[in-house]
Design an enzyme around this catalytic site. Structure first.
Site, PDB file in Angstrom:
ATOM      1  CG  ASP A 105      22.168  19.508  70.532  1.00 46.41           C
ATOM      2  OD1 ASP A 105      22.071  20.460  71.319  1.00 46.41           O
ATOM      3  OD2 ASP A 105      21.184  18.859  70.124  1.00 46.41           O
ATOM      4  CD  GLU A 110      23.566  23.437  74.878  1.00 46.11           C
ATOM      5  OE1 GLU A 110      23.021  24.536  74.895  1.00 46.11           O
ATOM      6  OE2 GLU A 110      23.027  22.420  74.399  1.00 46.11           O
ATOM      7  CG  ASP A 147      18.874  17.985  67.419  1.00 46.68           C
ATOM      8  OD1 ASP A 147      18.444  18.872  68.178  1.00 46.68           O
ATOM      9  OD2 ASP A 147      18.271  16.915  67.205  1.00 46.68           O
TER      10      ASP A 147
END
Ligand SMILES: [Zn+2]
Length: 266
Positions: free
Chosen positions: A47, A131, A213
């Site tokens: 993340d 991501e 997170d």
């Protein structure tokens, strides 16, 4: 300068560049690289955050040095004092050199961190989920802009992808609209809202307590694993047919590895 070539192979060219008061020479060398074999079978979700630089699904948080934030005041002071110097004067030339050196130092601190982190991840993990952040959109948001530029997401991803390809790991880029922060990694139920200010939350459905997170990283890990399995391949040891990369990994030349100055300060 006199130094032995660090690689066995055919030197292809040489590029000279200058950064502040330092000179660099970049020499791409064609080498034979053995087929990468990934030793690890582990999967990780990464993340990329604002408050902590990166959080892994293992629970580790890796802070970036955030050199810009720390030096911002000094940078402002120097820029101001530089702009007050008379144009064409020796003083102005001198302060321009100082300012350039300062910028270069900030860039180097950042590059060092990015290189170390993107080298370590493919060594430890066979599948790395990240991501596909809408960085442009986020940078347009003034408040977030500086810290995001400071971390250097684009550069992080670029390096991670070529280093993973080199070591036989797979980087899976998870869809930007995948709600990694809002979804409970235990029961899969989606929370209604999750403003950036919320760092810890409790799932209303199963009662699990989450660090924002780490929970997001766990969801990214699961999504990455699902993508890889769906593509019909295991991460290691098989023919590289099912590698599902959104962006094909380009072979990186030495020159690309030491590309500097991607971010504009101030
Ligand atoms: Zn839950």
């Amino acid at each position: 300068m006199r130094e032995a070539l660090r690689f066995d192979g055919k030197p292809l060219s040489a590029t000279l560049s200058r950064e502040a008061d330092r000179w660099f020479i970049s020499i791409p060398v064609a080498i034979d690289r053995p087929e990468p074999v990934c030793e690890s079978q582990a999967t990780v979700g990464v993340d990329l955050g604002v408050s902590t630089a990166i959080t892994l699904s293992t629970g580790e948080k890796i802070d970036s040095p955030k050199p810009l934030k720390k030096h911002l005041q000094r940078l402002r002071r120097r820029s101001r004092s530089h702009s007050r110097k008379q144009k064409g004067s020796a003083n102005r030339r001198k302060s321009a050199r100082k300012l350039a050196k300062f910028h270069a130092r900030i860039a180097h601190i950042r590059q060092d961190w990015t290189h170390k982190t993107t080298t370590e991840l493919p060594r430890r993990f066979a599948v790395i989920g990240i991501e596909d952040l809408n960085v442009r959109g986020m940078v347009a948001n003034e408040k977030l802009a500086r810290s995001i530029n400071d971390i250097g997401f684009y550069e992080f991803r670029r390096q991670l992808e070529y280093k993973a390809a080199r070591s036989g790991s797979t980087v899976v880029v998870v869809n930007r609209w995948f709600p990694s922060s809002k979804t409970c990694s235990i029961c899969g139920v989606k929370a209604e809202k999750m403003p950036l200010s919320v760092r810890d939350w409790t799932c209303a459905h199963c009662g699990a307590e989450h660090d924002r997170d780490v929970n997001a990283a766990l969801n990214i890990q699961r999504e990455a694993l699902a993508t890889v399995s769906w593509a019909g391949s295991h991460a290691c040891g098989e023919e590289g047919t099912g590698r599902s990369r959104k962006t094909p990994a380009k072979p990186a030349s030495l020159k690309q590895e030491i590309t500097h100055g991607l971010f504009v300060h101030g």
